[in-house]
Enzyme design. Structure first.
Site, PDB file in Angstrom:
ATOM      1  NE  ARG A  19      -4.365  -1.499   1.702  1.00 33.04           N
ATOM      2  CZ  ARG A  19      -5.351  -1.755   2.536  1.00 33.04           C
ATOM      3  NH1 ARG A  19      -5.227  -1.465   3.820  1.00 33.04           N
ATOM      4  NH2 ARG A  19      -6.480  -2.271   2.095  1.00 33.04           N
ATOM      5  CE  LYS A  52     -15.428 -17.475  10.259  1.00 29.54           C
ATOM      6  NZ  LYS A  52     -15.651 -16.604  11.413  1.00 29.54           N
ATOM      7  N   GLY A  97      -7.832  -8.781   0.902  1.00 32.61           N
ATOM      8  CA  GLY A  97      -6.586  -8.693   1.649  1.00 32.61           C
ATOM      9  C   GLY A  97      -5.671  -9.896   1.487  1.00 32.61           C
ATOM     10  N   GLY A 143     -11.519  -4.691   1.764  1.00 30.76           N
ATOM     11  CA  GLY A 143     -12.969  -4.580   1.956  1.00 30.76           C
ATOM     12  C   GLY A 143     -13.619  -3.585   1.008  1.00 30.76           C
TER      13      GLY A 143
HETATM   14  P1  ADP Z   1      -9.483 -12.310   1.451  1.00 30.23           P
HETATM   15  O1  ADP Z   1      -8.768 -11.479   2.494  1.00 30.23           O
HETATM   16  O2  ADP Z   1      -8.635 -12.561   0.254  1.00 30.23           O
HETATM   17  O3  ADP Z   1     -10.832 -11.755   1.121  1.00 30.23           O
HETATM   18  P2  ADP Z   1     -10.472 -14.091   3.475  1.00 30.23           P
HETATM   19  O4  ADP Z   1     -10.083 -13.105   4.526  1.00 30.23           O
HETATM   20  O5  ADP Z   1     -11.907 -14.286   3.210  1.00 30.23           O
HETATM   21  O6  ADP Z   1      -9.719 -13.752   2.112  1.00 30.23           O
HETATM   22  O7  ADP Z   1      -9.906 -15.527   3.863  1.00 30.23           O
HETATM   23  C1  ADP Z   1      -8.546 -15.762   4.088  1.00 30.23           C
HETATM   24  C2  ADP Z   1      -8.344 -16.848   5.106  1.00 30.23           C
HETATM   25  O8  ADP Z   1      -9.066 -18.011   4.772  1.00 30.23           O
HETATM   26  C3  ADP Z   1      -6.907 -17.254   5.201  1.00 30.23           C
HETATM   27  O9  ADP Z   1      -6.396 -16.893   6.468  1.00 30.23           O
HETATM   28  C4  ADP Z   1      -6.939 -18.767   5.015  1.00 30.23           C
HETATM   29  O10 ADP Z   1      -6.072 -19.461   5.912  1.00 30.23           O
HETATM   30  C5  ADP Z   1      -8.373 -19.105   5.307  1.00 30.23           C
HETATM   31  N1  ADP Z   1      -8.794 -20.375   4.687  1.00 30.23           N
HETATM   32  C6  ADP Z   1      -8.772 -20.701   3.389  1.00 30.23           C
HETATM   33  N2  ADP Z   1      -9.168 -21.974   3.208  1.00 30.23           N
HETATM   34  C7  ADP Z   1      -9.443 -22.476   4.422  1.00 30.23           C
HETATM   35  C8  ADP Z   1      -9.889 -23.745   4.906  1.00 30.23           C
HETATM   36  N3  ADP Z   1     -10.122 -24.762   4.069  1.00 30.23           N
HETATM   37  N4  ADP Z   1     -10.059 -23.903   6.236  1.00 30.23           N
HETATM   38  C9  ADP Z   1      -9.810 -22.881   7.080  1.00 30.23           C
HETATM   39  N5  ADP Z   1      -9.393 -21.658   6.698  1.00 30.23           N
HETATM   40  C10 ADP Z   1      -9.207 -21.455   5.385  1.00 30.23           C
HETATM   41 MG    MG Z   2      -8.931 -11.398   4.659  1.00 30.29          MG
END
Ligand code: ADP
Ligand code: MG
Length: 405
Positions: free
Chosen positions: A36, A197, A351, A374
């Site tokens: 960033r 999630k 992120g 976000g």
């Molecule tokens: P982003 O920041 O790219 O939007 P998220 O914050 O939604 O992504 O999710 C990232 C997290 O999801 C990571 O910390 C990763 O470890 C976790 N994750 C991915 N797959 C799994 C899984 N199968 N079980 C538990 N956690 C997971």
């Molecule tokens: Mg995230």
């Protein structure tokens, strides 16, 4: 972008309040990813080279309106100095008589970085007096903080009521890239979505169903979809309270004739741990004492084969627990696959997914890697971002001011 940018105005000799998003991750007081900060450089350099007096401001973390020594901007000033090849001075507070004195001493081409805006509760409260005081430090306001644009705070929204406001170069690039994705994506437009999630990404999922021809699901999120379909997933992360939402999304995809793809195999482990032993199994073969930690090779092959037809690909959310090397192959392979697409618009937002791409050094190979986190997801949901809306509204006011000059 339909707002004026720094290119449209004369900044020589003007005091510019530059709101940037310098909110970088810190580990033990050290910057673990300076993406960033680097993304903010073009606007900073542009303003300084054109002889502006730059009052740079940002938030860092969530100090919740109190001074927190661990969230001071000192490490950011140091990194900026390193990247710019010149010293970067800082104030001890975002506001106050000391700040005014320091700003008054600046000459064209000088810059000062204000201390963490969020040490003042008035920043997040979008307090009108606080906005006015920040505005009193400058003649022009520039917003380059796309990552903070989904919040109506004093430094992103309130201040635009007191100063002529224009967009910075990063803000412009983010808004233009994501608008293109929303309004006129080359088709087929496919989305890859993962992360931990379903909750928190429901609106993104729904927005993607209205725009994409296929949505490929991975990460922990896929577990909830698979569980909704009746699969047994052992100890995997499954959001029991999202099963109904997952069913609804599956039905909606069918109704809209959007292909919603779910994993057919998975990498499993007894727990999420640096030394956890992993193995690959088919979905439907996950033992009770194991959990899904990544998509499997078969899923990866199916997904990438399908994605080869896409002209536009949006990716958010890692395919597995990419923080552990033995659970990162799905995420890393997806990043490498996207990096080799030619003539395809590839956009990565979020992120952790962006962090994964940066870690692999593949950011340059994508059409656009959003620094927005976000904010980029809210933008893709079709929401109005207050920080962006304020610039659009300000644009109209600037025109008015010119006509009456
Ligand atoms: P982003 O920041 O790219 O939007 P998220 O914050 O939604 O992504 O999710 C990232 C997290 O999801 C990571 O910390 C990763 O470890 C976790 N994750 C991915 N797959 C799994 C899984 N199968 N079980 C538990 N956690 C997971
Ligand atoms: Mg995230």
């Amino acid at each position: 972008m339909d707002a004026k940018t720094i290119r449209d105005i004369d900044v020589g000799g003007m005091r510019v309040f530059l709101r940037a998003d310098l909110n970088v991750p810190l580990e033990d007081g050290r910057i673990s990813d300076d993406t960033r900060i680097r993304a903010s450089l073009p606007t900073i350099v542009n303003l300084l080279e054109r002889g502006a007096i730059v009052v740079l401001a940002s938030h860092l973390g969530r100090p919740k309106g109190k001074v927190n020594d661990a969230l001071r901007l000192r490490p950011i000033a140091e990194r900026l100095a390193l990247l710019l090849g010149r010293p970067v001075r800082m104030t001890g507070d975002a506001l106050g008589p000391g700040v005014q004195v320091a700003v008054d001493k600046l000459r064209p081409g000088d810059m000062i970085l204000l201390e963490n805006l969020r040490f003042h509760a008035a920043e997040e409260a979008n307090d009108p007096e606080f906005s006015k005081s920040l505005a009193s430090l400058a003649d022009i306001y520039v917003n380059d903080a796309f990552g903070a644009a989904h919040r109506a705070h004093a430094s992103t929204e309130g201040i635009t009521h007191h100063l002529p406001a224009v967009a910075g170069l990063l803000m412009e690039r983010e808004v233009d890239s994501l608008t293109r994705l929303l309004d006129r994506p080359a088709r087929p437009f496919h989305a890859v979505i993962g992360g931990a999630k379903v909750s928190g990404k429901l609106e993104v999922l729904e927005a993607l169903l209205s725009r994409c021809q296929a949505v490929l699901v991975g990460g922990g999120m896929a577990n909830t979809f698979l569980a909704a379909r009746g699969e047994q997933l052992g100890k995997s992360l499954v959001e029991e309270d999202q099963l109904e939402n997952a069913e609804r999304i599956i039905a909606e995809a069918r109704r809209k004739r959007v292909r919603l793809m779910l994993p057919t195999d998975a990498v499993i482990a007894p727990q999420i741990h640096q030394r956890a032993k992993t193995q690959t199994v088919g979905i439907g073969e996950v033992p009770k004492d194991q959990m899904v930690v990544d998509i499997g090779p078969e899923t990866l092959a199916t997904y990438t084969a399908h994605l080869r037809k896409a002209k536009t690909i949006f990716w958010n959310g890692p395919m597995g627990v990419f923080e552990m090397p033995q659970m990162a192959e799905g995420t890393n392979a997806m990043a490498r696959f996207l990096a080799t697409r030619r003539g395809v618009v590839t956009v990565v937002g979020g992120g952790d997914s962006v962090a994964a791409v940066e870690q692999l050094g593949l950011a340059e190979k994508m059409t656009h890697v959003s620094t927005g986190g976000g904010a980029s997801l809210e933008f893709l949901e079709g929401k109005t971002l207050p920080g962006v809306a304020a610039l659009l509204a300000a644009d109209a006011e600037i025109d008015w001011a010119k006509e009456n000059a």
